[in-house]
Design a protein around this motif. Structure first.
Motif, PDB file in Angstrom:
ATOM      1  N   SER A   3     -35.834 -14.185  25.535  1.00 51.23           N
ATOM      2  CA  SER A   3     -34.437 -13.926  24.735  1.00 51.23           C
ATOM      3  C   SER A   3     -34.510 -14.240  23.193  1.00 51.23           C
ATOM      4  O   SER A   3     -33.616 -13.510  22.557  1.00 51.23           O
ATOM      5  N   HIS A   4     -35.645 -14.505  22.750  1.00 47.51           N
ATOM      6  CA  HIS A   4     -35.678 -14.918  21.331  1.00 47.51           C
ATOM      7  C   HIS A   4     -34.351 -15.441  20.794  1.00 47.51           C
ATOM      8  O   HIS A   4     -33.991 -15.052  19.640  1.00 47.51           O
ATOM      9  N   ALA A   5     -33.947 -16.321  21.504  1.00 45.16           N
ATOM     10  CA  ALA A   5     -32.561 -16.744  21.009  1.00 45.16           C
ATOM     11  C   ALA A   5     -32.740 -17.658  19.715  1.00 45.16           C
ATOM     12  O   ALA A   5     -31.662 -17.356  18.734  1.00 45.16           O
ATOM     13  N   ALA A   6     -33.810 -18.119  19.417  1.00 44.39           N
ATOM     14  CA  ALA A   6     -33.830 -18.769  18.101  1.00 44.39           C
ATOM     15  C   ALA A   6     -33.824 -17.873  16.996  1.00 44.39           C
ATOM     16  O   ALA A   6     -33.246 -18.035  15.767  1.00 44.39           O
ATOM     17  N   TYR A   7     -34.449 -16.563  17.152  1.00 40.36           N
ATOM     18  CA  TYR A   7     -34.595 -15.629  16.237  1.00 40.36           C
ATOM     19  C   TYR A   7     -33.062 -15.089  15.825  1.00 40.36           C
ATOM     20  O   TYR A   7     -32.493 -14.698  14.983  1.00 40.36           O
ATOM     21  N   THR A   8     -32.664 -14.648  17.042  1.00 43.38           N
ATOM     22  CA  THR A   8     -31.151 -14.224  17.107  1.00 43.38           C
ATOM     23  C   THR A   8     -30.387 -15.210  16.228  1.00 43.38           C
ATOM     24  O   THR A   8     -29.367 -14.645  15.160  1.00 43.38           O
ATOM     25  N   GLU A   9     -30.317 -16.414  16.278  1.00 45.52           N
ATOM     26  CA  GLU A   9     -29.456 -17.310  15.630  1.00 45.52           C
ATOM     27  C   GLU A   9     -29.542 -17.289  14.198  1.00 45.52           C
ATOM     28  O   GLU A   9     -28.513 -17.274  13.638  1.00 45.52           O
ATOM     29  N   LEU A  10     -30.951 -17.155  13.766  1.00 44.12           N
ATOM     30  CA  LEU A  10     -31.263 -16.704  12.390  1.00 44.12           C
ATOM     31  C   LEU A  10     -30.627 -15.643  11.696  1.00 44.12           C
ATOM     32  O   LEU A  10     -30.029 -15.618  10.613  1.00 44.12           O
ATOM     33  N   LEU A  11     -30.987 -14.355  12.478  1.00 45.47           N
ATOM     34  CA  LEU A  11     -30.579 -13.210  12.077  1.00 45.47           C
ATOM     35  C   LEU A  11     -28.979 -13.287  11.930  1.00 45.47           C
ATOM     36  O   LEU A  11     -28.375 -12.588  10.959  1.00 45.47           O
ATOM     37  N   GLN A  12     -28.249 -13.810  12.902  1.00 47.67           N
ATOM     38  CA  GLN A  12     -26.862 -13.742  12.848  1.00 47.67           C
ATOM     39  C   GLN A  12     -26.294 -14.678  11.693  1.00 47.67           C
ATOM     40  O   GLN A  12     -25.014 -14.343  11.087  1.00 47.67           O
ATOM     41  N   ASN A  38     -44.812  -7.892  31.040  1.00 47.27           N
ATOM     42  CA  ASN A  38     -44.407  -6.451  31.332  1.00 47.27           C
ATOM     43  C   ASN A  38     -44.301  -5.780  30.071  1.00 47.27           C
ATOM     44  O   ASN A  38     -44.312  -6.284  28.899  1.00 47.27           O
ATOM     45  N   GLU A  39     -44.224  -4.476  30.139  1.00 45.53           N
ATOM     46  CA  GLU A  39     -44.222  -3.574  28.909  1.00 45.53           C
ATOM     47  C   GLU A  39     -43.042  -3.991  28.088  1.00 45.53           C
ATOM     48  O   GLU A  39     -43.348  -4.068  26.579  1.00 45.53           O
ATOM     49  N   ASP A  40     -42.040  -4.096  28.292  1.00 43.65           N
ATOM     50  CA  ASP A  40     -40.663  -4.417  27.592  1.00 43.65           C
ATOM     51  C   ASP A  40     -40.639  -5.632  26.894  1.00 43.65           C
ATOM     52  O   ASP A  40     -40.517  -5.947  25.591  1.00 43.65           O
ATOM     53  N   GLN A  41     -41.331  -6.581  27.732  1.00 46.59           N
ATOM     54  CA  GLN A  41     -41.577  -7.949  26.743  1.00 46.59           C
ATOM     55  C   GLN A  41     -42.559  -7.989  25.774  1.00 46.59           C
ATOM     56  O   GLN A  41     -42.655  -8.635  24.956  1.00 46.59           O
ATOM     57  N   ASN A  83     -40.021  -7.775  17.253  1.00 42.13           N
ATOM     58  CA  ASN A  83     -39.476  -8.921  16.333  1.00 42.13           C
ATOM     59  C   ASN A  83     -40.496  -9.865  15.808  1.00 42.13           C
ATOM     60  O   ASN A  83     -40.341 -10.419  14.432  1.00 42.13           O
ATOM     61  N   ALA A  84     -41.799  -9.873  15.866  1.00 42.55           N
ATOM     62  CA  ALA A  84     -43.042 -10.438  15.165  1.00 42.55           C
ATOM     63  C   ALA A  84     -43.098  -9.768  13.767  1.00 42.55           C
ATOM     64  O   ALA A  84     -43.177 -10.367  12.878  1.00 42.55           O
ATOM     65  N   TYR A  85     -43.303  -8.240  13.920  1.00 44.59           N
ATOM     66  CA  TYR A  85     -43.223  -7.594  12.604  1.00 44.59           C
ATOM     67  C   TYR A  85     -41.944  -7.921  11.789  1.00 44.59           C
ATOM     68  O   TYR A  85     -42.170  -8.282  10.624  1.00 44.59           O
ATOM     69  N   ALA A 103     -32.201 -10.380  17.989  1.00 51.80           N
ATOM     70  CA  ALA A 103     -33.601 -10.176  18.218  1.00 51.80           C
ATOM     71  C   ALA A 103     -33.598  -8.937  19.354  1.00 51.80           C
ATOM     72  O   ALA A 103     -32.803  -8.664  20.143  1.00 51.80           O
ATOM     73  N   TYR A 104     -34.568  -8.187  19.520  1.00 50.80           N
ATOM     74  CA  TYR A 104     -34.968  -7.466  20.428  1.00 50.80           C
ATOM     75  C   TYR A 104     -35.402  -8.097  21.762  1.00 50.80           C
ATOM     76  O   TYR A 104     -36.247  -8.956  21.743  1.00 50.80           O
ATOM     77  N   ILE A 105     -34.788  -8.123  22.880  1.00 49.70           N
ATOM     78  CA  ILE A 105     -34.879  -8.597  24.186  1.00 49.70           C
ATOM     79  C   ILE A 105     -35.396  -7.359  25.304  1.00 49.70           C
ATOM     80  O   ILE A 105     -34.936  -6.425  25.388  1.00 49.70           O
ATOM     81  N   PRO A 106     -36.404  -7.997  26.077  1.00 54.83           N
ATOM     82  CA  PRO A 106     -36.941  -7.060  26.959  1.00 54.83           C
ATOM     83  C   PRO A 106     -35.714  -6.341  28.041  1.00 54.83           C
ATOM     84  O   PRO A 106     -35.676  -5.232  28.530  1.00 54.83           O
ATOM     85  N   THR A 107     -34.771  -7.222  28.493  1.00 56.79           N
ATOM     86  CA  THR A 107     -33.601  -6.674  29.292  1.00 56.79           C
ATOM     87  C   THR A 107     -32.855  -5.686  28.703  1.00 56.79           C
ATOM     88  O   THR A 107     -32.202  -4.778  29.579  1.00 56.79           O
ATOM     89  N   THR A 108     -32.743  -5.626  27.549  1.00 56.04           N
ATOM     90  CA  THR A 108     -31.925  -4.628  26.888  1.00 56.04           C
ATOM     91  C   THR A 108     -32.471  -3.753  25.997  1.00 56.04           C
ATOM     92  O   THR A 108     -32.155  -3.061  25.074  1.00 56.04           O
ATOM     93  N   LEU A 109     -33.977  -3.708  25.914  1.00 56.00           N
ATOM     94  CA  LEU A 109     -34.864  -2.908  24.946  1.00 56.00           C
ATOM     95  C   LEU A 109     -34.471  -1.655  24.826  1.00 56.00           C
ATOM     96  O   LEU A 109     -34.257  -1.172  23.491  1.00 56.00           O
ATOM     97  N   ASP A 110     -34.448  -0.871  25.778  1.00 54.42           N
ATOM     98  CA  ASP A 110     -34.221   0.394  25.487  1.00 54.42           C
ATOM     99  C   ASP A 110     -32.887   0.953  25.181  1.00 54.42           C
ATOM    100  O   ASP A 110     -32.683   1.894  24.272  1.00 54.42           O
ATOM    101  N   ALA A 111     -31.912   0.252  25.424  1.00 59.28           N
ATOM    102  CA  ALA A 111     -30.447   0.554  24.836  1.00 59.28           C
ATOM    103  C   ALA A 111     -30.519   0.025  23.633  1.00 59.28           C
ATOM    104  O   ALA A 111     -29.925   0.888  22.523  1.00 59.28           O
TER     105      ALA A 111
END
Length: 274
Positions: free
Chosen positions: A29-38, A83-86, A93-95, A178-186
């Motif tokens: 979920s990259h939650a720590a990154y989302t917290e920083l971005l927000q 998997n691919e989306d992960q 996110n790394a970039y 952050a980009y997360i696998p479960t919603t990446l396409d959207a």
């Protein structure tokens, strides 16, 4: 279909049970990154653009470094087990996160006016994107390695050009999540639509269709560019006449790129409180 990035590491052993367990524990979920971005990304223009409060992010650098260390701790075998989306979410996110760290590491030179753009972080014989500043998959790598030698090679996904952000005013907006696998396409589809709806970069006028220079640099990734763009007619065209023009053999030109750092000051916004 996007291709799995397994082949590049085919010579490596299969993941051990311990590594598989560790992989399962990675926070996709990259939650720590989302917290920083927000906290530090300022979204404006009805959600079409964003800038980064680097001064505030610099004060929060320990949290950024902790997230980057989590990325660095991922082994090749762990990565191969995903998997691919992960995999793709991890790389995007790394970039973006290592780009933020590159700017934060040199923020004083930007604040003083010594540097104006990420391009100023390059040297005589190398660009900023060729610096080994990315600790990923077992060794130090470059931003170019992430984008050009990995994502673009092993993933057939042109929407990444609306998701990778190189800290410039003309870049697509950096999402405040952050980009997360479960919603990446959207998320990728929303990024492309948002990017194309930003009239400072793309749109239709009396001269024809104008697009971000990104579509010129990476035109081959989009295949038939006109056909690809027509998928996003609702983002590009503001009325019926523009939609009709877009459906035809409309002339395409590419806009100049503003390489200035993507800060609230350069966007003409009030500096965020610190």
């Amino acid at each position: 279909m996007r291709a799995f990035l397994f082949v590049v590491f085919v010579f490596l052993p299969v993941a051990t049970q311990a590594e598989t367990l560790k992989s399962a524990e990675f926070d996709h979920s990259h939650a720590a990154y989302t917290e920083l971005l927000q906290k530090h990304v300022v979204v404006y223009d009805e959600g079409r653009r964003s800038v980064v409060d680097y001064a505030a992010l610099q004060k929060d650098e320990p949290a950024l470094n902790a997230y980057l260390q989590n990325l660095a701790d991922v082994s090749v075998d762990q990565y191969r087990s995903w998997n691919e989306d992960q995999q793709l979410a991890f790389l995007i996110n790394a970039y973006n996160a290592f780009t933020l760290e590159l700017i934060v590491d040199h923020y004083e030179s930007f604040a003083s006016g010594e540097r104006e753009s990420i391009r100023d972080l390059g040297g005589l014989f190398y660009s900023a994107w060729e610096r080994e500043v990315v600790d990923l998959l077992g060794r130090m790598r470059t931003l170019d390695w992430v984008e050009h030698k990995t994502i673009r090679v092993y993933f057939d996904e042109p929407r990444i050009h609306a998701a990778l952000v190189c800290a410039a005013m003309s870049c697509p907006k950096l999402r405040a999540e952050a980009y997360i696998p479960t919603t990446l396409d959207a998320q990728l589809d929303d990024q492309m639509r948002t990017f194309l709806s930003d009239r400072s970069k793309s749109g239709i006028d009396e001269k024809g269709l104008y697009l971000s220079r990104i579509f010129d640099w990476y035109e081959d990734d989009f295949g038939d560019l006109r056909a690809y763009i027509r998928q996003y007619a609702d983002a590009l065209a503001d009325d019926k006449a523009e939609r009709k023009a877009l459906a035809g053999d409309i002339r395409i030109r590419f806009t100049d790129y503003d390489w200035r750092l993507n800060t609230p000051e350069n966007a003409g916004l009030l500096k965020s409180s610190q």
